[in-house]
Design an enzyme around this catalytic site. Structure first.
Site, PDB file in Angstrom:
ATOM      1  N   LYS A   1     -10.989  -1.186  -1.684  1.00 37.03           N
ATOM      2  CA  LYS A   1     -10.750  -1.888  -0.426  1.00 37.03           C
ATOM      3  C   LYS A   1     -11.963  -1.643   0.479  1.00 37.03           C
ATOM      4  CE  LYS A   1      -5.875  -0.681  -0.945  1.00 37.03           C
ATOM      5  NZ  LYS A   1      -4.727   0.108  -0.465  1.00 37.03           N
TER       6      LYS A   1
ATOM      7  N   ASP B   1       0.879  -1.153   0.000  1.00 33.26           N
ATOM      8  CA  ASP B   1       0.000   0.000   0.000  1.00 33.26           C
ATOM      9  C   ASP B   1       0.932   1.223   0.000  1.00 33.26           C
ATOM     10  OD1 ASP B   1      -2.313   1.658   0.578  1.00 33.26           O
ATOM     11  OD2 ASP B   1      -1.571   1.744   2.626  1.00 33.26           O
ATOM     12  N   LEU B   2       0.435   2.373  -0.375  1.00 32.32           N
ATOM     13  CA  LEU B   2       1.314   3.556  -0.416  1.00 32.32           C
ATOM     14  C   LEU B   2       1.107   4.463   0.801  1.00 32.32           C
ATOM     15  CD1 LEU B   2       3.353   5.356  -1.949  1.00 32.32           C
ATOM     16  CD2 LEU B   2       1.411   6.387  -3.125  1.00 32.32           C
ATOM     17  N   ASP B   3      -0.087   5.080   0.864  1.00 29.97           N
ATOM     18  CA  ASP B   3      -0.361   6.072   1.916  1.00 29.97           C
ATOM     19  C   ASP B   3      -0.321   5.411   3.293  1.00 29.97           C
ATOM     20  OD1 ASP B   3      -0.815   8.116   0.067  1.00 29.97           O
ATOM     21  OD2 ASP B   3      -2.907   7.570  -0.160  1.00 29.97           O
TER      22      ASP B   3
ATOM     23  N   THR C   1       1.408  10.267   3.527  1.00 28.53           N
ATOM     24  CA  THR C   1       0.415  11.127   2.877  1.00 28.53           C
ATOM     25  C   THR C   1      -0.938  11.047   3.579  1.00 28.53           C
ATOM     26  OG1 THR C   1       0.348   9.327   1.320  1.00 28.53           O
ATOM     27  CG2 THR C   1       1.229  11.403   0.495  1.00 28.53           C
TER      28      THR C   1
ATOM     29  N   GLU D   1       0.052  -3.234   4.652  1.00 28.39           N
ATOM     30  CA  GLU D   1      -1.026  -2.239   4.778  1.00 28.39           C
ATOM     31  C   GLU D   1      -1.055  -1.542   6.134  1.00 28.39           C
ATOM     32  OE1 GLU D   1      -3.664  -0.620   3.821  1.00 28.39           O
ATOM     33  OE2 GLU D   1      -4.001  -1.300   1.785  1.00 28.39           O
ATOM     34  N   ASP D   2      -1.518  -0.279   6.129  1.00 30.59           N
ATOM     35  CA  ASP D   2      -1.697   0.462   7.390  1.00 30.59           C
ATOM     36  C   ASP D   2      -3.178   0.606   7.755  1.00 30.59           C
ATOM     37  OD1 ASP D   2      -2.277   2.291   5.255  1.00 30.59           O
ATOM     38  OD2 ASP D   2      -2.197   3.921   6.720  1.00 30.59           O
TER      39      ASP D   2
ATOM     40  N   LYS E   1      -9.111   5.561   5.903  1.00 33.43           N
ATOM     41  CA  LYS E   1      -7.832   5.101   5.345  1.00 33.43           C
ATOM     42  C   LYS E   1      -8.045   3.940   4.375  1.00 33.43           C
ATOM     43  CE  LYS E   1      -4.717   6.736   8.895  1.00 33.43           C
ATOM     44  NZ  LYS E   1      -3.801   6.390   9.993  1.00 33.43           N
TER      45      LYS E   1
ATOM     46  N   SER F   1      -2.355   0.673  -4.275  1.00 32.28           N
ATOM     47  CA  SER F   1      -2.885   1.847  -3.574  1.00 32.28           C
ATOM     48  C   SER F   1      -4.255   2.199  -4.142  1.00 32.28           C
ATOM     49  CB  SER F   1      -1.940   3.034  -3.766  1.00 32.28           C
ATOM     50  OG  SER F   1      -2.548   4.219  -3.309  1.00 32.28           O
ATOM     51  N   ALA F   2      -5.152   2.646  -3.259  1.00 31.66           N
ATOM     52  CA  ALA F   2      -6.467   3.114  -3.703  1.00 31.66           C
ATOM     53  C   ALA F   2      -6.368   4.500  -4.335  1.00 31.66           C
ATOM     54  CB  ALA F   2      -7.429   3.152  -2.518  1.00 31.66           C
TER      55      ALA F   2
END
Ligand code: B16
Ligand code: MG
Length: 219
Positions: free
Chosen positions: A147, A11-13, A19, A171-172, A47, A116-117
């Site tokens: 997600k 995942d990115l953020d 971000t 993932e966060d 998130k 990433s979404a």
């Protein structure tokens, strides 16, 4: 020795870069313009959730109903604000350990993918100077369901020619961890173990472990 995992799907953020706080600031300001207050606990539920679904959750929270055209305008403005907030990002905005873990996966010969979404993800990867690490980047515009549906993780794995059980998703967000598990992958949560209880393992950050050791003890 062959690695326990053939691919790691990030995942990115909130995982590679923070971000998440810019999304929060931009949503908070938009919501306050509508007389809706959101706090960090509420933000946790946003998130990993795509832009329009996040807006719907905020409006529902504030018991506000708006026509579609107005919702589209608000989502556009939120995104313009988000882009302003992230415009000056550079490699120094990678979270601690992110670059080391990406380098480590390259050395281990493990494929790297992004799920990433965020439709802003390619621009953010560019700003961070890391697009070259990725063997595939899933385009969230191509998935029917965001997600916690598994779609984006399955799309990220598809071009790699690997099976879901050979993939580790990182993932966060609670919704993201659920997406990974429904995809049939193993889940590494980054953050609060209480929020990420569905993950197979939880770490506090990418600087707190080495993939080689994690893979060796993974069952
Ligand atoms: P955008 P991730 C998600 O990214 C964010 O966590 C979520 O807060 C955001 O609403 C979503 O991307 C959509 O982002 O508005 O930039 O398309 O955590 O899946 O990398
Ligand atoms: Mg995230």
């Amino acid at each position: 020795m062959r690695s326990r995992f053939a691919a790691v799907i990030f995942d990115l953020d909130g995982v590679l870069t923070d971000t998440a706080r810019f999304h929060y600031l931009a949503w908070k300001e938009m919501a306050s313009g509508l007389g809706i207050t959101i706090d960090e606990a509420f933000n946790e539920t946003l998130k990993g959730i795509d832009r329009m679904s996040s807006l719907d959750l905020i409006l529902e929270h504030g018991k506000v109903q708006l026509p579609l055209a107005e919702k589209e305008r608000l989502a556009f403005e939120k995104n313009e604000h988000y882009k302003e907030l992230t415009a000056s990002m550079t490699r120094k905005d990678l979270l601690p350990g992110a670059l080391e873990r990406l380098d480590e996966l390259k050395t281990l010969g493990v494929k790297i993918s992004l799920a990433s979404a965020s439709k802003n993800a390619p621009a953010i990867l560019e700003a961070l100077g890391i697009p070259g690490y990725f063997d595939s980047i899933a385009n969230p515009a191509l998935v029917a369901r965001g997600k916690p549906a598994p779609d984006i993780f399955l799309l990220a794995a598809a071009p790699l020619g690997v099976r879901p059980e050979e993939c580790l998703g990182v993932e966060d967000a609670e919704a993201g961890v659920v997406a990974i598990k429904v995809a049939g992958m193993q889940a590494l949560g980054v953050g609060d173990p209480k929020v990420l209880a569905a993950a197979d393992r939880v770490v506090s950050g990418l600087d707190t472990f080495k993939f080689a050791e994690l893979f060796a003890e993974w069952r």
